[in-house]
Design an enzyme around this catalytic site. Structure first.
Site, short mmCIF file in Angstrom:
data_model
loop_
_atom_site.label_atom_id
_atom_site.label_comp_id
_atom_site.label_asym_id
_atom_site.label_seq_id
_atom_site.Cartn_x
_atom_site.Cartn_y
_atom_site.Cartn_z
N HIS A 1 -31.32 9.76 -12.49
CA HIS A 1 -32.07 9.19 -11.55
C HIS A 1 -31.38 8.99 -10.18
O HIS A 1 -30.24 9.03 -10.22
CB HIS A 1 -32.83 8.17 -11.92
N ARG B 1 -21.80 8.24 -12.69
CA ARG B 1 -22.30 8.88 -11.19
C ARG B 1 -22.46 10.54 -11.53
O ARG B 1 -21.57 10.82 -12.06
CB ARG B 1 -21.42 8.31 -10.15
#
Length: 147
Positions: free
Chosen positions: A7, A26
């Site tokens: 997301h 990440r």
């Protein structure tokens, strides 16, 4: 959001409360380290990003229903009059619009402007707030009993 979900927040306001066992890997759009091998190992493309709709509790106060029992997330749209905010125990309050005046049981006050947040100790008891402001409040949820 279930584990393995990718997301990002590209616009608007994203309020993210993570349980204590959550890890962040990440995937890009950052100058920070991106561990591609770990990302590919953990990523589950079948996980959909949930869009939560607040459920009204009382006038100006809503709650977000999630699958995480560890916490509750509330939204408070405050007018000029003081209201008692939901939640007990240690809490985090984030002001996303306007200015709010918060008052704990000890009569100690704090003023929050847009973009500011504060930690509220469990010892502060019930929390009164007046605006005009829009606040998000994260509080402990009801954990299931282990008996």
């Amino acid at each position: 959001m279930p584990a393995g979900g990718l997301h990002a927040y590209l616009r608007g306001t994203g309020i993210e409360v993570l349980a204590n066992s959550d890890n962040v890997v990440r995937a890009g759009l950052t100058s920070k380290h991106v561990d591609v091998r770990e990302l590919v190992k953990l990523l589950d493309p079948a996980v959909a990003v949930p869009v939560l709709v607040p459920r009204p509790i009382t006038d100006g106060i809503s709650s977000f229903d999630t699958t995480a029992p560890e916490f509750r997330l509330y939204l408070a749209d405050l007018g000029g009059h003081a209201v008692i905010l939901p939640g007990a125990g240690p809490r985090i309050v984030l002001c996303v619009d306007g200015t709010a005046l918060l008052r704990g049981e000890s009569d100690q006050t704090v003023k929050l402007a847009r973009g500011e947040s504060c930690f509220v100790s469990a010892a502060d008891g019930p929390l009164r707030a007046a605006g005009p402001a829009r606040l998000f409040l994260a509080a402990p949820g009801a954990l299931p009993s282990s008996g």
